[in-house]
Design an enzyme around this catalytic site. Structure first.
Site, mmCIF file in Angstrom:
data_model
loop_
_atom_site.group_PDB
_atom_site.id
_atom_site.type_symbol
_atom_site.label_atom_id
_atom_site.label_comp_id
_atom_site.label_asym_id
_atom_site.label_seq_id
_atom_site.Cartn_x
_atom_site.Cartn_y
_atom_site.Cartn_z
ATOM 1 N N HIS A 68 -19.698 -18.304 -2.159
ATOM 2 C CA HIS A 68 -20.060 -18.878 -0.856
ATOM 3 C C HIS A 68 -21.403 -18.326 -0.400
ATOM 4 C CE1 HIS A 68 -15.971 -20.589 -0.459
ATOM 5 N NE2 HIS A 68 -15.662 -19.531 -1.195
ATOM 6 N N HIS A 72 -23.564 -24.241 -0.009
ATOM 7 C CA HIS A 72 -22.390 -24.169 -0.883
ATOM 8 C C HIS A 72 -21.272 -25.039 -0.362
ATOM 9 C CE1 HIS A 72 -21.349 -21.038 2.136
ATOM 10 N NE2 HIS A 72 -20.095 -21.426 1.910
ATOM 11 N N ASP A 74 -17.114 -25.447 0.205
ATOM 12 C CA ASP A 74 -15.821 -24.775 0.358
ATOM 13 C C ASP A 74 -14.733 -25.689 -0.183
ATOM 14 O OD1 ASP A 74 -17.069 -22.698 1.691
ATOM 15 O OD2 ASP A 74 -16.440 -23.337 3.688
ATOM 16 N N HIS A 78 -10.006 -21.975 -0.812
ATOM 17 C CA HIS A 78 -10.748 -20.913 -0.127
ATOM 18 C C HIS A 78 -9.953 -20.337 1.044
ATOM 19 C CE1 HIS A 78 -13.892 -18.665 1.780
ATOM 20 N NE2 HIS A 78 -14.190 -19.572 2.691
#
Length: 259
Positions: A68, A72, A74, A78
């Site tokens: 991260h 980026h 997710d 996560h």
């Protein structure tokens, strides 16, 4: 637009490609969690050879990075609410390509760095531009990209914690449960506001979106070059098996004159 027409328009320059990705280096601002929580490592390069004895005809590096870091994506795994969901490698490619819906709240954020997007802001966007399309990405322009290479201003923390824009908890739940989005993109270090640790539930964008098979992308750039609607977004993370996130190249296709 039919694919041959898109190819022709790219060649003719009537469709342009806008890079929405922040540059990735050891200087890229990254999230900093307070103790006792552990932080990811920053991005770094380690030279292996450079046209020398270890590699006379080539240059290459090892890279080290947290998942991260920088611009980026997710993935659901996560967050605790998405622990039984998809890792990065499992996200269907069709979920990573879709219409871009740009909500511009830069003026509000200029007045209040803790500004929170609520349901009515998105409903007002829909009143003007139509319903959020299937598999679309809601991209929120806040002006925060101006701080993308300045760690202190990007994180904007003081003795009371970080101050950056985001979403209300009820808006996060509504986006997750009541819209056809693939995900949400922001210009800040994370998809939650700086104040989100004190919300109920804590970090509601992570809690609701990732728990409902929707995704987040962060640290976006150049959203001002996109129209409010009509652009096509392509999110390209590394397909990391077991990955909770990945640095990503994020591109938008925009018809000339649409912005």
């Amino acid at each position: 637009m039919p694919l041959p027409t898109l190819i022709e328009s790219l060649a003719a320059g009537t469709t342009r490609v806008v890079d929405l990705t922040n540059r990735l280096s050891s200087q890229t601002p990254t999230l900093r969690l307070p103790e006792p929580f552990a932080n990811l490592v920053d991005f770094s390069l380690e030279e292996v050879s450079a046209y020398n004895e270890p590699g006379p005809f080539w240059k290459h590096h090892n890279i080290s990075t947290g998942e991260h870091i920088g611009t980026h994506l997710d993935a659901p795994v996560h967050w605790a609410t998405g622990r039984d969901g998809k890792d990065v490698a499992s996200i269907e490619p069709a979920r990573l390509v879709g219409p871009a819906c740009v909500l511009d709240v830069a003026a509000q954020v200029a007045e209040d760095p803790d500004f929170l997007v609520d349901i009515e802001h998105i409903e007002a966007w829909q009143d003007e531009h139509g319903p959020l399309p299937e598999n679309a990405w809601l991209l929120v322009r806040t002006g925060w990209e101006a701080y993308a290479q300045d760690r202190e201003r990007f994180l904007n923390a003081d003795e009371n914690g970080p101050h950056s824009p985001g979403f209300t908890a009820r808006c996060a739940q509504w986006l997750a449960e009541s819209t056809p989005l693939s995900g949400v993109g922001v210009e800040t270090v994370g998809i939650d506001a700086g104040s989100a640790g004190g919300m109920e539930p804590p970090f509601p964008m992570h809690h609701f979106l990732l728990g409902h098979d929707k995704y987040g992308i962060t640290s976006l750039q150049n959203l001002g070059q996109l129209p409010a609607s009509g652009a096509l977004l392509v999110v390209a993370p590394l397909p990391i098996v077991g990955g909770t996130g990945s640095p990503a190249r994020v591109l938008a296709f925009v018809q000339e004159g649409a912005a």
